[in-house]
Design an enzyme around this catalytic site. Structure first.
Site, PDB file in Angstrom:
ATOM      1  N   HIS A  24      -2.416   1.466  13.939  1.00  0.00           N
ATOM      2  CA  HIS A  24      -1.029   1.705  13.510  1.00  0.00           C
ATOM      3  C   HIS A  24      -1.024   2.060  12.023  1.00  0.00           C
ATOM      4  CE1 HIS A  24       3.452   0.627  14.095  1.00  0.00           C
ATOM      5  NE2 HIS A  24       3.336   1.215  12.921  1.00  0.00           N
ATOM      6  N   HIS A  26       0.718   5.067   9.516  1.00  0.00           N
ATOM      7  CA  HIS A  26       1.510   6.277   9.259  1.00  0.00           C
ATOM      8  C   HIS A  26       0.860   7.035   8.099  1.00  0.00           C
ATOM      9  CE1 HIS A  26       4.894   4.778  11.721  1.00  0.00           C
ATOM     10  NE2 HIS A  26       4.581   3.600  11.233  1.00  0.00           N
ATOM     11  N   GLU A 211      11.782  -3.969  15.996  1.00  0.00           N
ATOM     12  CA  GLU A 211      11.328  -4.188  14.613  1.00  0.00           C
ATOM     13  C   GLU A 211      12.404  -4.928  13.820  1.00  0.00           C
ATOM     14  OE1 GLU A 211      10.326  -0.531  12.567  1.00  0.00           O
ATOM     15  OE2 GLU A 211       9.480  -1.585  10.837  1.00  0.00           O
ATOM     16  N   ASP A 293       0.053  -0.499   9.089  1.00  0.00           N
ATOM     17  CA  ASP A 293       1.330   0.212   9.052  1.00  0.00           C
ATOM     18  C   ASP A 293       1.323   1.281   7.949  1.00  0.00           C
ATOM     19  OD1 ASP A 293       3.760   0.765  10.191  1.00  0.00           O
ATOM     20  OD2 ASP A 293       4.847  -0.918   9.296  1.00  0.00           O
ATOM     21  N   ASP A 294       1.423   0.836   6.695  1.00  0.00           N
ATOM     22  CA  ASP A 294       1.495   1.749   5.556  1.00  0.00           C
ATOM     23  C   ASP A 294       0.701   1.154   4.403  1.00  0.00           C
ATOM     24  OD1 ASP A 294       3.721   3.644   6.570  1.00  0.00           O
ATOM     25  OD2 ASP A 294       4.647   1.684   6.807  1.00  0.00           O
TER      26      ASP A 294
HETATM   27  C1  LIG Z   1       7.886  -0.133   7.673  1.00  0.00           C
HETATM   28  N1  LIG Z   1       8.131   0.061   9.074  1.00  0.00           N
HETATM   29  C2  LIG Z   1       8.307   1.284   9.657  1.00  0.00           C
HETATM   30  N2  LIG Z   1       9.175   1.345  10.706  1.00  0.00           N
HETATM   31  C3  LIG Z   1       9.459   2.507  11.303  1.00  0.00           C
HETATM   32  N3  LIG Z   1       8.926   3.671  10.923  1.00  0.00           N
HETATM   33  C4  LIG Z   1       8.057   3.669   9.892  1.00  0.00           C
HETATM   34  C5  LIG Z   1       7.692   2.486   9.236  1.00  0.00           C
HETATM   35  N4  LIG Z   1       6.798   2.798   8.298  1.00  0.00           N
HETATM   36  C6  LIG Z   1       6.614   4.151   8.352  1.00  0.00           C
HETATM   37  N5  LIG Z   1       7.403   4.684   9.315  1.00  0.00           N
HETATM   38  C7  LIG Z   1       7.563   6.105   9.677  1.00  0.00           C
HETATM   39  O1  LIG Z   1       6.501   6.855   9.103  1.00  0.00           O
HETATM   40  C8  LIG Z   1       7.013   7.853   8.224  1.00  0.00           C
HETATM   41  C9  LIG Z   1       6.067   8.093   7.079  1.00  0.00           C
HETATM   42  O2  LIG Z   1       4.854   8.658   7.566  1.00  0.00           O
HETATM   43  P1  LIG Z   1       4.745  10.158   8.110  1.00  0.00           P
HETATM   44  O3  LIG Z   1       5.570  11.053   7.230  1.00  0.00           O
HETATM   45  O4  LIG Z   1       5.204  10.173   9.528  1.00  0.00           O
HETATM   46  O5  LIG Z   1       3.269  10.473   7.989  1.00  0.00           O
HETATM   47  C10 LIG Z   1       8.373   7.319   7.806  1.00  0.00           C
HETATM   48  O6  LIG Z   1       9.214   8.342   7.348  1.00  0.00           O
HETATM   49  C11 LIG Z   1       8.860   6.663   9.105  1.00  0.00           C
HETATM   50  O7  LIG Z   1       9.375   7.628   9.987  1.00  0.00           O
HETATM   51 ZN   LIG Z   2       5.031   1.602  11.794  1.00  0.00          ZN
END
Ligand SMILES: CNc1ncnc2c1ncn2[C@@H]1O[C@H](COP(=O)(O)O)[C@@H](O)[C@H]1O
Ligand SMILES: [Zn+2]
Length: 354
Positions: A24, A26, A211, A293-294
């Site tokens: 997971h 992004h 979430e 996640d991020d």
């Molecule tokens: C913190 N919890 C979260 N919940 C939901 N969506 C999330 C997220 N964290 C990230 N994103 C999703 O990922 C995008 C950024 O990466 P990308 O531009 O797609 O690579 C965000 O704009 C959101 O749509």
């Molecule tokens: Zn996520």
């Protein structure tokens, strides 16, 4: 001490050397400090400072504020060159952290100003994956095409079509579809036809689910698909306002959960590490995968997340090993790769436990 919000930065070598699976992540949320610096120097006119792209140690934001951060990063990443650099850097950083298999996800974006199209967006990520493979970076990478729920029914359907095209043409690199975006915007019901279509054509589904609180109806609808994995699932169980029937659906279908501890603490959907729902699902013996996640936005990495989980919930090294190994069963790539990864884990075990 019972309710820790901040964890020590020092990560033990055991967690670094532990082979890991990241399911997971992004893309634009995973951009490191170093890469952000490079992007800022490419675009000084935007006047973006690093403080606007990450949530530091001990800091917390509302989930809404987290989504503002993504908007800033999107301004910095709006050309093919940017995407190539960001994807390459992110893959190499995960590899350096001991991640052996990575499923990256990203929302294809069109940028009128730079001529970027959604198709080129995905092609560029594919190029980064292939380049890393050619360079011998020790990591297998697959891709999930993401739907931002904010954009509604039609865009979702277009995204599924694009994902299907790439699934058929990308040599197995595109394996599935992600549903993400601000959970308070839009309703899953409007996206069901697109998600159903994706499932029917063989794309694996990973859906952000519950979430935030009070989404019982949406979660129930989406669980009926059923998805192949769940992102977060923070509010599924009755103790936090979910329900026994939601839990039952997850358990019956044996749907793995992707759990991102620091993300949930910093986004304030979970009050502190000790109260993270990892405990609920892990104790039940339900497939639970630790993820970041991020990692850029939340200033963490996967080794750190494993260490946080272990220290918070008192997991032995053997239990941590089993946790990372069990994640292999939850990947979207085919069984042949699962077998290869299991072999890799066996080969690395003596070194990690030396
Ligand atoms: C913190 N919890 C979260 N919940 C939901 N969506 C999330 C997220 N964290 C990230 N994103 C999703 O990922 C995008 C950024 O990466 P990308 O531009 O797609 O690579 C965000 O704009 C959101 O749509
Ligand atoms: Zn996520």
């Amino acid at each position: 001490a019972l309710c820790k919000l901040v964890m020590d930065n020092e990560v033990d070598v055991f967690y670094r050397e532990l082979p890991k699976v990241e399911l997971h992540a992004h893309l634009n949320g995973s951009v490191s400090f170093q890469t952000i610096e490079k992007l800022i120097s490419r675009k000084p006119h935007l006047n973006i400072e690093h403080g606007m792209t990450a949530i530091g140690k001990g800091q917390r934001r509302t989930l809404d504020e987290c989504f503002q951060v993504f908007k800033v990063i999107h301004q910095l990443v709006d050309t093919e060159e940017d995407i190539l650099m960001v994807a390459t850097d992110v893959i190499k950083e995960f590899a350096a952290d001991g991640v052996k298999y990575l499923e990256l996800r990203s929302t294809p974006r069109e940028e009128k100003n730079t001529g970027l199209t959604k198709k080129r967006y995905i092609e560029t990520v594919m190029k980064a994956i292939q380049q890393c493979r050619k360079e011998g970076v020790d990591i297998d990478v697959r891709f999930l095409v993401a739907i931002d729920r904010r954009n509604g029914t039609e865009v979702a359907m277009e995204t599924v079509k694009l994902a299907e095209e790439f699934m058929l043409s990308s040599d197995g690199l595109v394996v599935g579809l992600d549903l993400s975006g601000d959970p308070t915007v839009g309703h899953g019901r409007d996206l069901l036809p697109a998600l159903q279509k994706a499932k029917n054509c063989g794309l694996k589904l990973s859906l952000h689910l519950s979430e935030v609180p009070s989404q019982l109806e949406e979660s129930d609808l989406l669980l009926n698909l059923p998805p192949d994995r769940i992102g977060h699932g923070t509010f599924l169980h009755p103790e936090v306002g979910g329900s026994a029937s939601l839990v039952e659906k997850v358990v019956k279908n044996n749907i793995p959960l992707e759990l991102c501890l620091t993300s949930n603490i910093k986004g304030q959907t979970v009050p502190c590490y000790a109260q993270h729902h990892f405990k609920y699902w892990y104790q039940m013996g339900h497939p639970s995968v630790i993820c970041t996640d991020d990692k850029g936005v939340f200033c963490t990495d996967l080794s750190q997340e494993y260490q946080v989980a272990a220290s918070t919930f008192g997991l032995s090294r053997e239990a941590v090993w089993k946790l990372s190994q069990s994640a292999i069963d939850c990947i979207f790539a085919p069984d042949s790769l699962k077998q290869q990864l299991k072999q890799k884990w066996m080969d690395l075990q003596p070194q990690v436990f030396k």
